[in-house]
Design a protein around this motif. Structure first.
Motif, PDB file in Angstrom:
ATOM      1  N   GLN A  48       0.866  -1.178   0.000  1.00  0.00           N
ATOM      2  CA  GLN A  48       0.000   0.000   0.000  1.00  0.00           C
ATOM      3  C   GLN A  48       0.904   1.230   0.000  1.00  0.00           C
ATOM      4  OE1 GLN A  48      -3.360   0.219  -0.124  1.00  0.00           O
ATOM      5  NE2 GLN A  48      -3.370   2.418   0.055  1.00  0.00           N
ATOM      6  N   LEU A  49       0.910   1.971  -1.109  1.00  0.00           N
ATOM      7  CA  LEU A  49       1.706   3.190  -1.186  1.00  0.00           C
ATOM      8  C   LEU A  49       0.890   4.363  -0.651  1.00  0.00           C
ATOM      9  CD1 LEU A  49       3.489   2.791  -4.623  1.00  0.00           C
ATOM     10  CD2 LEU A  49       4.372   2.325  -2.356  1.00  0.00           C
ATOM     11  N   PRO A  50       1.526   5.258   0.096  1.00  0.00           N
ATOM     12  CA  PRO A  50       0.783   6.387   0.692  1.00  0.00           C
ATOM     13  C   PRO A  50       0.454   7.454  -0.351  1.00  0.00           C
ATOM     14  CG  PRO A  50       3.109   6.569   1.191  1.00  0.00           C
ATOM     15  CD  PRO A  50       2.942   5.257   0.475  1.00  0.00           C
ATOM     16  N   ALA A  51      -0.496   8.297  -0.006  1.00  0.00           N
ATOM     17  CA  ALA A  51      -0.836   9.435  -0.860  1.00  0.00           C
ATOM     18  C   ALA A  51       0.358  10.386  -0.904  1.00  0.00           C
ATOM     19  CB  ALA A  51      -2.057  10.155  -0.312  1.00  0.00           C
ATOM     20  N   VAL A  52       0.551  11.018  -2.052  1.00  0.00           N
ATOM     21  CA  VAL A  52       1.697  11.915  -2.207  1.00  0.00           C
ATOM     22  C   VAL A  52       1.326  13.033  -3.178  1.00  0.00           C
ATOM     23  CG1 VAL A  52       2.726  10.542  -4.076  1.00  0.00           C
ATOM     24  CG2 VAL A  52       4.182  11.995  -2.683  1.00  0.00           C
ATOM     25  N   HIS A  53       1.850  14.220  -2.917  1.00  0.00           N
ATOM     26  CA  HIS A  53       1.718  15.340  -3.843  1.00  0.00           C
ATOM     27  C   HIS A  53       3.011  15.391  -4.641  1.00  0.00           C
ATOM     28  CE1 HIS A  53       1.075  19.890  -4.583  1.00  0.00           C
ATOM     29  NE2 HIS A  53       0.696  19.168  -5.608  1.00  0.00           N
ATOM     30  N   ALA A  54       2.932  15.093  -5.924  1.00  0.00           N
ATOM     31  CA  ALA A  54       4.118  14.949  -6.766  1.00  0.00           C
ATOM     32  C   ALA A  54       4.647  16.307  -7.208  1.00  0.00           C
ATOM     33  CB  ALA A  54       3.809  14.078  -7.974  1.00  0.00           C
ATOM     34  N   THR A  55       5.424  16.940  -6.338  1.00  0.00           N
ATOM     35  CA  THR A  55       6.076  18.202  -6.697  1.00  0.00           C
ATOM     36  C   THR A  55       7.381  17.865  -7.416  1.00  0.00           C
ATOM     37  OG1 THR A  55       7.126  18.286  -4.528  1.00  0.00           O
ATOM     38  CG2 THR A  55       5.030  19.447  -4.769  1.00  0.00           C
ATOM     39  N   GLU A  56       8.266  18.835  -7.565  1.00  0.00           N
ATOM     40  CA  GLU A  56       9.538  18.601  -8.280  1.00  0.00           C
ATOM     41  C   GLU A  56      10.276  17.396  -7.706  1.00  0.00           C
ATOM     42  OE1 GLU A  56      12.233  19.583 -11.298  1.00  0.00           O
ATOM     43  OE2 GLU A  56      10.368  20.603 -10.888  1.00  0.00           O
ATOM     44  N   THR A  57      10.485  17.366  -6.395  1.00  0.00           N
ATOM     45  CA  THR A  57      11.058  16.196  -5.722  1.00  0.00           C
ATOM     46  C   THR A  57      10.265  15.951  -4.441  1.00  0.00           C
ATOM     47  OG1 THR A  57      12.695  17.560  -4.594  1.00  0.00           O
ATOM     48  CG2 THR A  57      13.408  16.483  -6.611  1.00  0.00           C
ATOM     49  N   THR A  58       9.865  14.722  -4.255  1.00  0.00           N
ATOM     50  CA  THR A  58       9.051  14.344  -3.111  1.00  0.00           C
ATOM     51  C   THR A  58       9.568  13.029  -2.561  1.00  0.00           C
ATOM     52  OG1 THR A  58       7.146  15.340  -4.206  1.00  0.00           O
ATOM     53  CG2 THR A  58       6.685  13.886  -2.359  1.00  0.00           C
ATOM     54  N   THR A  59       9.632  12.922  -1.254  1.00  0.00           N
ATOM     55  CA  THR A  59      10.051  11.656  -0.648  1.00  0.00           C
ATOM     56  C   THR A  59       8.821  10.901  -0.158  1.00  0.00           C
ATOM     57  OG1 THR A  59      10.367  12.701   1.498  1.00  0.00           O
ATOM     58  CG2 THR A  59      12.298  12.531   0.072  1.00  0.00           C
ATOM     59  N   THR A  60       8.895   9.586  -0.276  1.00  0.00           N
ATOM     60  CA  THR A  60       7.820   8.729   0.223  1.00  0.00           C
ATOM     61  C   THR A  60       8.412   7.725   1.194  1.00  0.00           C
ATOM     62  OG1 THR A  60       8.055   7.112  -1.564  1.00  0.00           O
ATOM     63  CG2 THR A  60       6.508   8.927  -1.920  1.00  0.00           C
ATOM     64  N   HIS A  61       7.616   7.310   2.139  1.00  0.00           N
ATOM     65  CA  HIS A  61       8.064   6.343   3.140  1.00  0.00           C
ATOM     66  C   HIS A  61       7.008   5.243   3.261  1.00  0.00           C
ATOM     67  CE1 HIS A  61      10.207   4.835   6.634  1.00  0.00           C
ATOM     68  NE2 HIS A  61       9.041   4.751   7.258  1.00  0.00           N
ATOM     69  N   VAL A  62       7.450   3.998   3.160  1.00  0.00           N
ATOM     70  CA  VAL A  62       6.571   2.844   3.314  1.00  0.00           C
ATOM     71  C   VAL A  62       7.110   2.022   4.474  1.00  0.00           C
ATOM     72  CG1 VAL A  62       5.729   0.724   2.224  1.00  0.00           C
ATOM     73  CG2 VAL A  62       6.016   2.799   0.855  1.00  0.00           C
ATOM     74  N   ASP A  63       6.222   1.656   5.399  1.00  0.00           N
ATOM     75  CA  ASP A  63       6.609   0.852   6.557  1.00  0.00           C
ATOM     76  C   ASP A  63       5.432  -0.073   6.865  1.00  0.00           C
ATOM     77  OD1 ASP A  63       7.761  -0.214   8.801  1.00  0.00           O
ATOM     78  OD2 ASP A  63       7.671   1.630   9.997  1.00  0.00           O
ATOM     79  N   GLN A  64       5.513  -1.332   6.387  1.00  0.00           N
ATOM     80  CA  GLN A  64       4.386  -2.240   6.552  1.00  0.00           C
ATOM     81  C   GLN A  64       4.789  -3.700   6.411  1.00  0.00           C
ATOM     82  OE1 GLN A  64       1.890  -2.356   2.667  1.00  0.00           O
ATOM     83  NE2 GLN A  64       2.742  -0.290   2.812  1.00  0.00           N
ATOM     84  N   ASP A  65       3.942  -4.586   6.921  1.00  0.00           N
ATOM     85  CA  ASP A  65       4.121  -6.014   6.728  1.00  0.00           C
ATOM     86  C   ASP A  65       3.535  -6.379   5.376  1.00  0.00           C
ATOM     87  OD1 ASP A  65       5.361  -6.571   9.189  1.00  0.00           O
ATOM     88  OD2 ASP A  65       3.416  -6.561  10.210  1.00  0.00           O
ATOM     89  N   VAL A  66       4.265  -7.240   4.641  1.00  0.00           N
ATOM     90  CA  VAL A  66       3.873  -7.584   3.278  1.00  0.00           C
ATOM     91  C   VAL A  66       3.764  -9.100   3.154  1.00  0.00           C
ATOM     92  CG1 VAL A  66       4.565  -7.438   0.854  1.00  0.00           C
ATOM     93  CG2 VAL A  66       5.079  -5.547   2.400  1.00  0.00           C
ATOM     94  N   GLN A  67       2.668  -9.568   2.541  1.00  0.00           N
ATOM     95  CA  GLN A  67       2.470 -10.994   2.275  1.00  0.00           C
ATOM     96  C   GLN A  67       3.082 -11.342   0.923  1.00  0.00           C
ATOM     97  OE1 GLN A  67       0.990 -13.314   4.331  1.00  0.00           O
ATOM     98  NE2 GLN A  67       0.979 -11.655   5.829  1.00  0.00           N
ATOM     99  N   ILE A  68       3.829 -12.435   0.859  1.00  0.00           N
ATOM    100  CA  ILE A  68       4.412 -12.900  -0.398  1.00  0.00           C
ATOM    101  C   ILE A  68       3.329 -13.659  -1.160  1.00  0.00           C
ATOM    102  CG2 ILE A  68       6.180 -14.353  -1.453  1.00  0.00           C
ATOM    103  CD1 ILE A  68       7.834 -13.898   1.150  1.00  0.00           C
ATOM    104  N   THR A  69       3.063 -13.232  -2.390  1.00  0.00           N
ATOM    105  CA  THR A  69       2.005 -13.867  -3.185  1.00  0.00           C
ATOM    106  C   THR A  69       2.554 -14.880  -4.186  1.00  0.00           C
ATOM    107  OG1 THR A  69       2.059 -12.041  -4.757  1.00  0.00           O
ATOM    108  CG2 THR A  69       0.451 -11.900  -2.954  1.00  0.00           C
TER     109      THR A  69
END
Length: 187
Positions: free
Chosen positions: A146-167
């Motif tokens: 699940q990627l978080p909402a982001v406002h795509a300006t010139e440069t934007t950082t995103t942070h993901v921190d979650q448990d992920v199931q292998i499919t």
């Protein structure tokens, strides 16, 4: 009582109504000459309603509903918005896989989103599939995040921190093999 005077026959003329009825084309032309402004208003209003408020637009390939309050304007400009997405880059700054189990892991990722486009859209949170290119598991997603909402300006950082199931374990093994044997990996 006065007698009505008889009108001499020489002064009587027969009146014939030989006026030609206007054709359908002439009537239509007269209608548009009179009501052109109303037709213009209806046309503009209809176009704006269809372009800006088109509900229920779906992605035919995935069957997902794309219409919401934040992306309705892109109904009119799908090519512009897609070109903007294609010109953007997402560079992974750090990636940590921890707490592995046979079917899952914990993902912590920091990424830099670069957008050199003149449009700076707001992207809603969405599910993204993780897959690796160039190997046996090419284009087969090994997990979804699940990627978080982001406002795509010139440069934007995103942070993901979650448990992920292998499919798909084979695709995940291929990803790890490429990660350990290559200098860079395309996701």
């Amino acid at each position: 009582m006065e007698e009505e005077k008889a009108i001499p026959q020489s002064h009587v003329q027969e009146v014939h109504n030989d006026a030609v009825r206007p054709s359908f084309g002439a009537k239509l032309k007269a209608h548009f000459r009179k009501w052109w402004w109303l037709h213009l208003i209806v046309f503009i209003a209809s176009t704006l309603i269809i372009v800006l408020c088109l509900p229920g637009m779906t992605n035919r390939h995935e069957g997902k509903n794309l219409a919401n309050k934040n992306n309705r304007i892109y109904v009119a400009f799908p090519r512009i918005s897609q070109d903007g997405v294609n010109d953007s880059t997402l560079e992974i700054q750090s990636l940590t896989l921890s707490n592995p189990t046979p079917t899952s892991f914990h993902l912590e990722q920091d990424a830099l989103l670069t957008n050199h486009n003149k449009y700076h859209p707001r992207l809603d949170a969405f599910n993204a599939s993780l897959s690796v290119g160039g190997g046996a598991g090419e284009d087969k997603p090994y997990a979804y995040v699940q990627l978080p909402a982001v406002h795509a300006t010139e440069t934007t950082t995103t942070h993901v921190d979650q448990d992920v199931q292998i499919t798909d374990m084979d695709a995940f093994v291929d990803y790890n093999t490429q990660l350990l044997t290559k200098e860079s990996v395309d996701l």
